[in-house]
Design a protein around this motif. Structure first.
Motif, PDB file in Angstrom:
ATOM      1  N   ASP A 124       0.826  -1.206   0.000  1.00  0.00           N
ATOM      2  CA  ASP A 124       0.000   0.000   0.000  1.00  0.00           C
ATOM      3  C   ASP A 124       0.863   1.261   0.000  1.00  0.00           C
ATOM      4  OD1 ASP A 124      -2.353  -1.379  -0.143  1.00  0.00           O
ATOM      5  OD2 ASP A 124      -2.952  -1.030   1.947  1.00  0.00           O
ATOM      6  N   ALA A 125       1.958   1.236   0.749  1.00  0.00           N
ATOM      7  CA  ALA A 125       2.845   2.400   0.769  1.00  0.00           C
ATOM      8  C   ALA A 125       3.421   2.667  -0.611  1.00  0.00           C
ATOM      9  CB  ALA A 125       3.968   2.190   1.782  1.00  0.00           C
ATOM     10  N   GLU A 126       3.769   1.606  -1.323  1.00  0.00           N
ATOM     11  CA  GLU A 126       4.302   1.764  -2.680  1.00  0.00           C
ATOM     12  C   GLU A 126       3.229   2.235  -3.651  1.00  0.00           C
ATOM     13  OE1 GLU A 126       7.797  -1.661  -2.294  1.00  0.00           O
ATOM     14  OE2 GLU A 126       5.803  -2.190  -3.047  1.00  0.00           O
ATOM     15  N   LYS A 127       1.991   1.794  -3.457  1.00  0.00           N
ATOM     16  CA  LYS A 127       0.894   2.283  -4.292  1.00  0.00           C
ATOM     17  C   LYS A 127       0.711   3.787  -4.112  1.00  0.00           C
ATOM     18  CE  LYS A 127      -1.349  -2.178  -3.720  1.00  0.00           C
ATOM     19  NZ  LYS A 127      -2.366  -2.942  -2.964  1.00  0.00           N
ATOM     20  N   HIS A 128       0.748   4.234  -2.869  1.00  0.00           N
ATOM     21  CA  HIS A 128       0.658   5.678  -2.617  1.00  0.00           C
ATOM     22  C   HIS A 128       1.820   6.407  -3.295  1.00  0.00           C
ATOM     23  CE1 HIS A 128      -2.729   6.073   0.140  1.00  0.00           C
ATOM     24  NE2 HIS A 128      -2.317   5.002   0.801  1.00  0.00           N
ATOM     25  N   ALA A 129       3.027   5.878  -3.162  1.00  0.00           N
ATOM     26  CA  ALA A 129       4.195   6.525  -3.766  1.00  0.00           C
ATOM     27  C   ALA A 129       4.077   6.583  -5.281  1.00  0.00           C
ATOM     28  CB  ALA A 129       5.469   5.785  -3.359  1.00  0.00           C
ATOM     29  N   ALA A 130       3.602   5.501  -5.891  1.00  0.00           N
ATOM     30  CA  ALA A 130       3.444   5.479  -7.347  1.00  0.00           C
ATOM     31  C   ALA A 130       2.418   6.494  -7.807  1.00  0.00           C
ATOM     32  CB  ALA A 130       3.038   4.074  -7.802  1.00  0.00           C
ATOM     33  N   CYS A 131       1.313   6.577  -7.096  1.00  0.00           N
ATOM     34  CA  CYS A 131       0.278   7.550  -7.461  1.00  0.00           C
ATOM     35  C   CYS A 131       0.765   8.977  -7.264  1.00  0.00           C
ATOM     36  CB  CYS A 131      -0.986   7.296  -6.650  1.00  0.00           C
ATOM     37  SG  CYS A 131      -1.862   5.781  -7.073  1.00  0.00           S
ATOM     38  N   GLU A 132       1.524   9.206  -6.202  1.00  0.00           N
ATOM     39  CA  GLU A 132       2.096  10.543  -5.986  1.00  0.00           C
ATOM     40  C   GLU A 132       3.051  10.903  -7.116  1.00  0.00           C
ATOM     41  OE1 GLU A 132       3.888  10.262  -2.162  1.00  0.00           O
ATOM     42  OE2 GLU A 132       1.967  10.292  -1.080  1.00  0.00           O
ATOM     43  N   ALA A 133       3.859   9.939  -7.557  1.00  0.00           N
ATOM     44  CA  ALA A 133       4.790  10.190  -8.660  1.00  0.00           C
ATOM     45  C   ALA A 133       4.032  10.530  -9.937  1.00  0.00           C
ATOM     46  CB  ALA A 133       5.673   8.966  -8.886  1.00  0.00           C
ATOM     47  N   ALA A 134       2.943   9.821 -10.203  1.00  0.00           N
ATOM     48  CA  ALA A 134       2.145  10.093 -11.396  1.00  0.00           C
ATOM     49  C   ALA A 134       1.484  11.460 -11.324  1.00  0.00           C
ATOM     50  CB  ALA A 134       1.090   9.003 -11.570  1.00  0.00           C
ATOM     51  N   ALA A 135       0.959  11.799 -10.160  1.00  0.00           N
ATOM     52  CA  ALA A 135       0.323  13.109  -9.994  1.00  0.00           C
ATOM     53  C   ALA A 135       1.352  14.229 -10.134  1.00  0.00           C
ATOM     54  CB  ALA A 135      -0.377  13.179  -8.644  1.00  0.00           C
ATOM     55  N   MET A 168      -6.231   4.649  -5.188  1.00  0.00           N
ATOM     56  CA  MET A 168      -5.666   5.384  -6.320  1.00  0.00           C
ATOM     57  C   MET A 168      -6.496   6.601  -6.693  1.00  0.00           C
ATOM     58  SD  MET A 168      -4.713   1.952  -8.474  1.00  0.00           S
ATOM     59  CE  MET A 168      -4.198   2.751 -10.000  1.00  0.00           C
ATOM     60  N   SER A 169      -7.803   6.507  -6.486  1.00  0.00           N
ATOM     61  CA  SER A 169      -8.681   7.615  -6.876  1.00  0.00           C
ATOM     62  C   SER A 169      -8.504   8.850  -6.001  1.00  0.00           C
ATOM     63  CB  SER A 169     -10.144   7.162  -6.860  1.00  0.00           C
ATOM     64  OG  SER A 169     -10.579   6.872  -5.540  1.00  0.00           O
ATOM     65  N   GLU A 170      -7.751   8.703  -4.914  1.00  0.00           N
ATOM     66  CA  GLU A 170      -7.422   9.875  -4.102  1.00  0.00           C
ATOM     67  C   GLU A 170      -6.462  10.815  -4.836  1.00  0.00           C
ATOM     68  OE1 GLU A 170      -5.778   8.565  -0.402  1.00  0.00           O
ATOM     69  OE2 GLU A 170      -7.419   7.148  -0.007  1.00  0.00           O
ATOM     70  N   TYR A 171      -5.805  10.312  -5.876  1.00  0.00           N
ATOM     71  CA  TYR A 171      -4.753  11.076  -6.553  1.00  0.00           C
ATOM     72  C   TYR A 171      -5.146  11.523  -7.958  1.00  0.00           C
ATOM     73  CZ  TYR A 171      -1.826   9.223  -2.807  1.00  0.00           C
ATOM     74  OH  TYR A 171      -1.297   8.905  -1.579  1.00  0.00           O
ATOM     75  N   LEU A 172      -5.654  10.600  -8.763  1.00  0.00           N
ATOM     76  CA  LEU A 172      -5.948  10.862 -10.169  1.00  0.00           C
ATOM     77  C   LEU A 172      -7.119   9.985 -10.600  1.00  0.00           C
ATOM     78  CD1 LEU A 172      -2.331  10.804 -11.714  1.00  0.00           C
ATOM     79  CD2 LEU A 172      -3.830  12.811 -11.626  1.00  0.00           C
ATOM     80  N   PRO A 173      -7.734  10.294 -11.749  1.00  0.00           N
ATOM     81  CA  PRO A 173      -8.715   9.355 -12.291  1.00  0.00           C
ATOM     82  C   PRO A 173      -8.076   7.985 -12.496  1.00  0.00           C
ATOM     83  CG  PRO A 173      -8.821  11.454 -13.440  1.00  0.00           C
ATOM     84  CD  PRO A 173      -7.611  11.518 -12.559  1.00  0.00           C
ATOM     85  N   VAL A 174      -8.875   6.933 -12.347  1.00  0.00           N
ATOM     86  CA  VAL A 174      -8.353   5.569 -12.343  1.00  0.00           C
ATOM     87  C   VAL A 174      -8.921   4.759 -13.502  1.00  0.00           C
ATOM     88  CG1 VAL A 174      -8.188   3.405 -11.035  1.00  0.00           C
ATOM     89  CG2 VAL A 174      -8.098   5.600  -9.830  1.00  0.00           C
ATOM     90  N   LYS A 175      -8.013   4.015 -14.172  1.00  0.00           N
ATOM     91  CA  LYS A 175      -8.417   2.968 -15.102  1.00  0.00           C
ATOM     92  C   LYS A 175      -8.224   1.638 -14.387  1.00  0.00           C
ATOM     93  CE  LYS A 175      -7.224   0.813 -19.542  1.00  0.00           C
ATOM     94  NZ  LYS A 175      -6.438   0.952 -20.810  1.00  0.00           N
ATOM     95  N   ALA A 176      -9.318   0.914 -14.195  1.00  0.00           N
ATOM     96  CA  ALA A 176      -9.264  -0.386 -13.540  1.00  0.00           C
ATOM     97  C   ALA A 176      -9.064  -1.462 -14.592  1.00  0.00           C
ATOM     98  CB  ALA A 176     -10.554  -0.645 -12.768  1.00  0.00           C
TER      99      ALA A 176
END
Length: 212
Positions: free
Chosen positions: A132-143, A169-177
């Motif tokens: 989960d921490a890495e998911k947050h980091a990845a989304c932050e990097a994308a944003a 993920m939707s906390e950061y950007l629109p999401v494609k599932a």
């Protein structure tokens, strides 16, 4: 949501290692018949563009499926995809760099690809192999890199889109599932969690299982 709106939110996909030109054109035909977008290998973008109607959205993948290419190679691939007629790019991050803690390199690569063309970039973060921490980091990097969307998975690792991951993920950007979404019920759960787009090889089945 009506059937037309649903179809427009689906990227009907064929990305396997044995994908032929005929497979791609068949997916384009299905998308045309049902009003979906397509997501196809980069080597077939020009063929798909020639075959599809002018208003059919064609997405292709960059750095697929493991994200291990050099940034310069991904940039060149993005530029070629744009020249061949792609409308959107689905970029796999360098997952090893993310897991190694080099988040700045991940964001810099996304920005480089994003800046290479005017096309929207969906960043595939490959949630099944991340904490989960890495998911947050990845989304932050994308944003931070001004990506258009984040995408759950390639479908080439064990696991795929989950409701908790889409919600995160939707906390950061629109999401494609993407990954494991095979029916309208699956898609609806992803939409309820915050997804705005679905990537699936079973796009026709998703639309067919929709009940207005």
């Amino acid at each position: 949501m009506d059937r037309e709106t649903l179809a427009a939110r689906i990227d009907h996909t064929v990305l396997g290692p044995t994908t032929t030109r005929a497979d791609v054109l068949s997916v384009v035909d299905d998308a045309e018949a049902h009003g979906m977008n397509v997501c196809i290998p980069p080597c077939y973008v020009a063929d798909a563009r020639d075959h599809a109607s002018d208003d059919r959205t064609i997405a292709t993948v960059i750095g697929f499926p493991h994200g291990t290419q050099a940034t310069s190679v991904k940039v060149a691939a993005a530029e070629r995809a744009h020249a061949d007629g792609a409308d959107e790019l689905d970029l796999v991050i360098p997952i090893g760099r993310l897991k190694g803690g080099d988040h700045e390199a991940v964001s810099a690569e996304i920005a480089a690809v994003n800046d290479a063309t005017p096309l929207p970039v969906k960043v595939i973060i490959e949630t099944p192999v991340l904490t989960d921490a890495e998911k947050h980091a990845a989304c932050e990097a994308a944003a931070d890199a001004d990506a258009a969307m984040v995408k759950t998975a390639t479908g080439f690792t064990d696991g795929g889109a989950t409701v908790p991951d889409v919600s995160l993920m939707s906390e950061y950007l629109p999401v494609k599932a993407s990954g494991g979404v095979g029916t309208y019920a699956d898609a609806a759960a992803m939409f309820d969690a915050g997804a705005v787009r679905i990537g699936a090889s079973s796009g026709v089945d998703i639309v067919a299982s929709f009940a207005e």
